[in-house]
Design a protein around this motif. Structure first.
Motif, PDB file in Angstrom:
ATOM      1  N   UNK A   1       0.830  -1.203   0.000  1.00 54.02           N
ATOM      2  CA  UNK A   1       0.000   0.000   0.000  1.00 54.02           C
ATOM      3  C   UNK A   1       0.864   1.253   0.000  1.00 54.02           C
ATOM      4  N   UNK A   2       1.879   1.285   0.855  1.00 51.80           N
ATOM      5  CA  UNK A   2       2.754   2.462   0.916  1.00 51.80           C
ATOM      6  C   UNK A   2       3.524   2.644  -0.390  1.00 51.80           C
ATOM      7  N   UNK A   3       4.039   1.545  -0.943  1.00 55.94           N
ATOM      8  CA  UNK A   3       4.858   1.627  -2.157  1.00 55.94           C
ATOM      9  C   UNK A   3       4.036   2.132  -3.337  1.00 55.94           C
ATOM     10  N   UNK A   4       2.856   1.545  -3.559  1.00 55.16           N
ATOM     11  CA  UNK A   4       2.002   1.994  -4.659  1.00 55.16           C
ATOM     12  C   UNK A   4       1.516   3.420  -4.423  1.00 55.16           C
ATOM     13  N   UNK A   5       1.292   3.767  -3.180  1.00 58.65           N
ATOM     14  CA  UNK A   5       0.868   5.120  -2.806  1.00 58.65           C
ATOM     15  C   UNK A   5       1.893   6.145  -3.293  1.00 58.65           C
ATOM     16  N   UNK A   6       3.164   5.767  -3.268  1.00 59.54           N
ATOM     17  CA  UNK A   6       4.254   6.672  -3.638  1.00 59.54           C
ATOM     18  C   UNK A   6       4.865   6.351  -5.000  1.00 59.54           C
ATOM     19  N   UNK A   7       4.131   5.583  -5.819  1.00 55.87           N
ATOM     20  CA  UNK A   7       4.573   5.322  -7.180  1.00 55.87           C
ATOM     21  C   UNK A   7       5.734   4.360  -7.297  1.00 55.87           C
ATOM     22  N   UNK A   8       5.959   3.518  -6.278  1.00 57.05           N
ATOM     23  CA  UNK A   8       7.037   2.523  -6.305  1.00 57.05           C
ATOM     24  C   UNK A   8       6.391   1.180  -6.602  1.00 57.05           C
TER      25      UNK A   8
ATOM     26  N   UNK B   1      -4.764  10.702 -11.687  1.00 59.47           N
ATOM     27  CA  UNK B   1      -4.009  10.450 -10.459  1.00 59.47           C
ATOM     28  C   UNK B   1      -3.148   9.202 -10.570  1.00 59.47           C
ATOM     29  N   UNK B   2      -3.736   8.092 -11.030  1.00 61.16           N
ATOM     30  CA  UNK B   2      -2.958   6.843 -11.080  1.00 61.16           C
ATOM     31  C   UNK B   2      -1.885   6.893 -12.162  1.00 61.16           C
ATOM     32  N   UNK B   3      -2.125   7.645 -13.241  1.00 59.11           N
ATOM     33  CA  UNK B   3      -1.135   7.700 -14.320  1.00 59.11           C
ATOM     34  C   UNK B   3      -0.004   8.667 -14.001  1.00 59.11           C
ATOM     35  N   UNK B   4      -0.341   9.828 -13.469  1.00 56.18           N
ATOM     36  CA  UNK B   4       0.686  10.850 -13.247  1.00 56.18           C
ATOM     37  C   UNK B   4       1.296  10.768 -11.841  1.00 56.18           C
ATOM     38  N   UNK B   5       0.461  10.782 -10.815  1.00 54.03           N
ATOM     39  CA  UNK B   5       0.982  10.812  -9.454  1.00 54.03           C
ATOM     40  C   UNK B   5       1.506   9.458  -8.997  1.00 54.03           C
ATOM     41  N   UNK B   6       0.918   8.360  -9.510  1.00 56.76           N
ATOM     42  CA  UNK B   6       1.292   7.031  -9.032  1.00 56.76           C
ATOM     43  C   UNK B   6       2.050   6.211 -10.067  1.00 56.76           C
ATOM     44  N   UNK B   7       2.300   6.774 -11.235  1.00 55.51           N
ATOM     45  CA  UNK B   7       3.144   6.124 -12.229  1.00 55.51           C
ATOM     46  C   UNK B   7       2.575   4.893 -12.883  1.00 55.51           C
ATOM     47  N   UNK B   8       1.253   4.750 -12.886  1.00 57.35           N
ATOM     48  CA  UNK B   8       0.621   3.554 -13.457  1.00 57.35           C
ATOM     49  C   UNK B   8       0.213   3.838 -14.900  1.00 57.35           C
ATOM     50  N   UNK B   9       1.109   3.552 -15.839  1.00 56.93           N
ATOM     51  CA  UNK B   9       0.795   3.726 -17.245  1.00 56.93           C
ATOM     52  C   UNK B   9       1.099   2.463 -18.052  1.00 56.93           C
ATOM     53  N   UNK B  10       1.659   1.461 -17.407  1.00 58.66           N
ATOM     54  CA  UNK B  10       1.963   0.183 -18.057  1.00 58.66           C
ATOM     55  C   UNK B  10       1.942  -0.917 -16.997  1.00 58.66           C
ATOM     56  N   UNK B  11       1.762  -2.148 -17.456  1.00 62.14           N
ATOM     57  CA  UNK B  11       1.686  -3.281 -16.542  1.00 62.14           C
ATOM     58  C   UNK B  11       3.053  -3.933 -16.353  1.00 62.14           C
ATOM     59  N   UNK B  12       3.298  -4.390 -15.140  1.00 63.19           N
ATOM     60  CA  UNK B  12       4.503  -5.160 -14.835  1.00 63.19           C
ATOM     61  C   UNK B  12       4.225  -6.656 -14.911  1.00 63.19           C
ATOM     62  N   UNK B  13       2.964  -7.044 -14.723  1.00 64.27           N
ATOM     63  CA  UNK B  13       2.583  -8.452 -14.721  1.00 64.27           C
ATOM     64  C   UNK B  13       1.965  -8.847 -16.061  1.00 64.27           C
TER      65      UNK B  13
ATOM     66  N   UNK C   1      -6.369  -3.553  -9.456  1.00 62.94           N
ATOM     67  CA  UNK C   1      -7.103  -3.429  -8.196  1.00 62.94           C
ATOM     68  C   UNK C   1      -6.240  -2.804  -7.108  1.00 62.94           C
ATOM     69  N   UNK C   2      -4.973  -3.195  -7.038  1.00 59.54           N
ATOM     70  CA  UNK C   2      -4.072  -2.619  -6.047  1.00 59.54           C
ATOM     71  C   UNK C   2      -3.906  -1.119  -6.269  1.00 59.54           C
ATOM     72  N   UNK C   3      -3.747  -0.725  -7.523  1.00 58.11           N
ATOM     73  CA  UNK C   3      -3.557   0.693  -7.818  1.00 58.11           C
ATOM     74  C   UNK C   3      -4.785   1.515  -7.429  1.00 58.11           C
TER      75      UNK C   3
ATOM     76  N   UNK D   1      -7.471   5.075  -1.059  1.00 50.97           N
ATOM     77  CA  UNK D   1      -6.859   5.446   0.217  1.00 50.97           C
ATOM     78  C   UNK D   1      -6.364   6.887   0.172  1.00 50.97           C
ATOM     79  N   UNK D   2      -5.672   7.217  -0.919  1.00 55.25           N
ATOM     80  CA  UNK D   2      -5.158   8.586  -1.074  1.00 55.25           C
ATOM     81  C   UNK D   2      -6.304   9.598  -1.085  1.00 55.25           C
ATOM     82  N   UNK D   3      -7.379   9.239  -1.761  1.00 55.42           N
ATOM     83  CA  UNK D   3      -8.530  10.143  -1.851  1.00 55.42           C
ATOM     84  C   UNK D   3      -9.172  10.331  -0.474  1.00 55.42           C
ATOM     85  N   UNK D   4      -9.329   9.239   0.275  1.00 56.39           N
ATOM     86  CA  UNK D   4      -9.932   9.330   1.607  1.00 56.39           C
ATOM     87  C   UNK D   4      -9.067  10.169   2.545  1.00 56.39           C
TER      88      UNK D   4
END
Length: 481
Positions: free
Chosen positions: A70-77, A432-444, A455-457, A463-466
């Motif tokens: 949760x912390x890692x995805x929250x910070x784009x890691x 938010x997920x593309x720019x702030x969290x770096x989710x623009x491609x899949x690792x799996x 789902x994790x993203x 969580x970030x929104x809440x």
């Protein structure tokens, strides 16, 4: 007097007592993540290693592993190796998981082995957000976006691509054969060629071997369709800027009250047209309501999808693209023709009735196209050139479930102001997920794995929104209360 600020010598030993908790700010988001995950009661969801064995090496607590993700995805890691490095150098991670240092394989396996549990965790946090009054449960906005798959273009083989390669190698062989002939002439003239005969023959042999491989691959493509070697579930799709890439199509439904994502799905279908009912139904079931209003753009317009929605108490508001191919001008599009149910026909702008024709005995509204025309009236119509592209006159065509589509069109027009909020609602999570969290491609790879990654993203996005809405200190107090 020194010009700059001085600091203590880092090699100097000191007796200062340090507490790791004092090093974390009271307003730090990591405190909210810690409190949220504790509130979710991770062991009750059934994550692997919730109950440890008495013998053998002890596994990592799934609560700690989930907090780490949760912390890692929250910070784009996102990479498991990068997450592992954070365990050694990031003071917030050390505080969050009490100094544990799992290796990258353990981190990656946790996500791989807990697909079902991660989906349940997404649902669990949605329930927490509902208790906090953050979800409206009345209207959702639906949208999709293409995310690049873990499958390079070199591992993608279509019939046309293979044919182009075969053509290229055949031309190359011809050039080497010409070079081979010229090599013989240069040897007879005592001129040293750039490539020896043996080198050229070796290159021709290599190309022929490659051509044999391509011919075999071509037969596989003809029998099984386009081949995606690395991720067989990915597909070549159109993306932004009029380009194409090998992607998965991610679908989300976003609650309109606070832009929280309430449903996530991943499909290999390159278009959104057949996805509306599925994602809207998931949102309805996730929210546990009897009915829900779902808004989407014109890419989701499908009468058959609207018919399914009607059965499941989903109220669609979807824009329609006016693409009447029989109209000569936009001024006389199909929307300008009024359907008259009593006469089962369309009234044209000039007041003439276009009646249904070509009725087959086996005609059904659910499967067949129905056409309406009045060529006699069209032959004397003063605006025929503006209205019709046909030689004889105008034809109006009804596709299956047309009357249900008409209801959606009427509703969309009636609630035009409501439709306008679609973009600002659903584009917020994407940005938010593309720019702030770096989710623009899949690792799996493969659909189930990329669905879990998605789902994790979006769980972490929620969580970030809440945290942003409630505030770190207030949210920690509520979670621990």
């Amino acid at each position: 007097m020194e010009r700059y600020k001085s600091v203590d010598n880092r090699d100097q030993m000191n007796l200062m007592l340090m507490c790791m908790d004092d090093m974390i700010s009271p307003d730090s988001e990591v405190r909210a993540i810690d409190a949220i995950v504790d509130k979710m009661n991770i062991p009750s969801i059934g994550f692997t290693y919730s109950v440890t064995k008495e013998t053998g090496r002890k596994p990592y607590n799934p609560v700690d592993m989930f907090k780490l993700y949760a912390y890692s995805y929250f910070n784009g890691i996102r990479s498991s190796r990068k997450i592992e490095r954070e365990c050694y150098r990031n003071i917030e991670v050390m505080w969050l998981i009490n100094g544990l240092k799992p290796d990258f394989k353990t981190i990656a396996d946790f996500r791989k082995d807990n697909k079902k549990q991660i989906k349940l965790a997404f649902h669990k946090f949605s329930m927490i957000c509902d208790e906090l009054g953050l979800i409206g449960k009345e209207m959702v906005a639906v949208d999709g976006s293409k995310f690049r798959a873990s499958n390079s273009r070199l591992a993608y083989h279509s019939e046309k691509k293979i044919e182009r390669k075969i053509e290229h190698y055949n031309k190359t062989v011809e050039q080497y054969l010409i070079l081979l002939d010229s090599c013989d002439e240069q040897e007879s003239d005592s001129i040293t060629p750039k490539l020896s005969r043996a080198e050229i023959e070796e290159k021709i042999e290599g190309i022929n071997k490659r051509l044999a491989e391509l011919e075999e691959l071509k037969q596989q493509v003809k029998g099984n369709g386009t081949i995606y070697k690395t991720d067989p579930d990915s597909r070549m799709m159109k993306v932004s800027n009029k380009g194409c890439d090998i992607c998965h199509n991610v679908q989300i439904a976003v609650d309109d009250k606070n832009h929280l994502v309430v449903a996530v799905d991943v499909t290999s279908e390159p278009v959104d047209k057949g996805q509306f009912h599925s994602i809207a139904l998931q949102a309805k079931e996730e929210l546990g309501v009897e009915s829900i209003t779902a808004i989407a753009d014109k890419g989701y317009y499908s009468a058959s999808q609207f018919a399914k929605c009607k059965e499941d108490n989903i109220i669609p508001i979807v824009s329609k693209a006016d693409n009447s191919f029989m109209a000569a001008t936009k001024e006389y599009g199909k929307t300008e023709f009024r359907y008259d149910a009593t006469q089962d026909g369309y009234i044209c702008p000039q007041g003439h009735l276009l009646k249904a024709y070509h009725h087959r005995k086996e005609y059904t509204q659910e499967t067949d196209v129905k056409r309406y025309q009045n060529y006699e009236a069209c032959s004397h119509c003063p605006v025929r050139e503006k209205c019709s592209n046909g030689k004889k006159g105008r034809t109006i065509q009804d596709r299956p479930f047309q009357r249900i589509a008409d209801e959606v069109d009427k509703r969309t027009k009636q609630f035009a102001d409501m439709y306008k909020i679609r973009k600002q609602t659903v584009e917020h999570p994407w940005g938010t997920v593309k720019r702030a969290m770096g989710f623009s491609y899949f690792l799996t790879r493969r659909t189930e794995n990329v669905r879990t990654e998605s789902l994790l993203h979006f769980l972490v996005y929620n969580m970030k929104r809440a945290i942003n809405i409630v505030g770190t200190r207030q949210l920690v107090g509520i979670m621990q209360g």
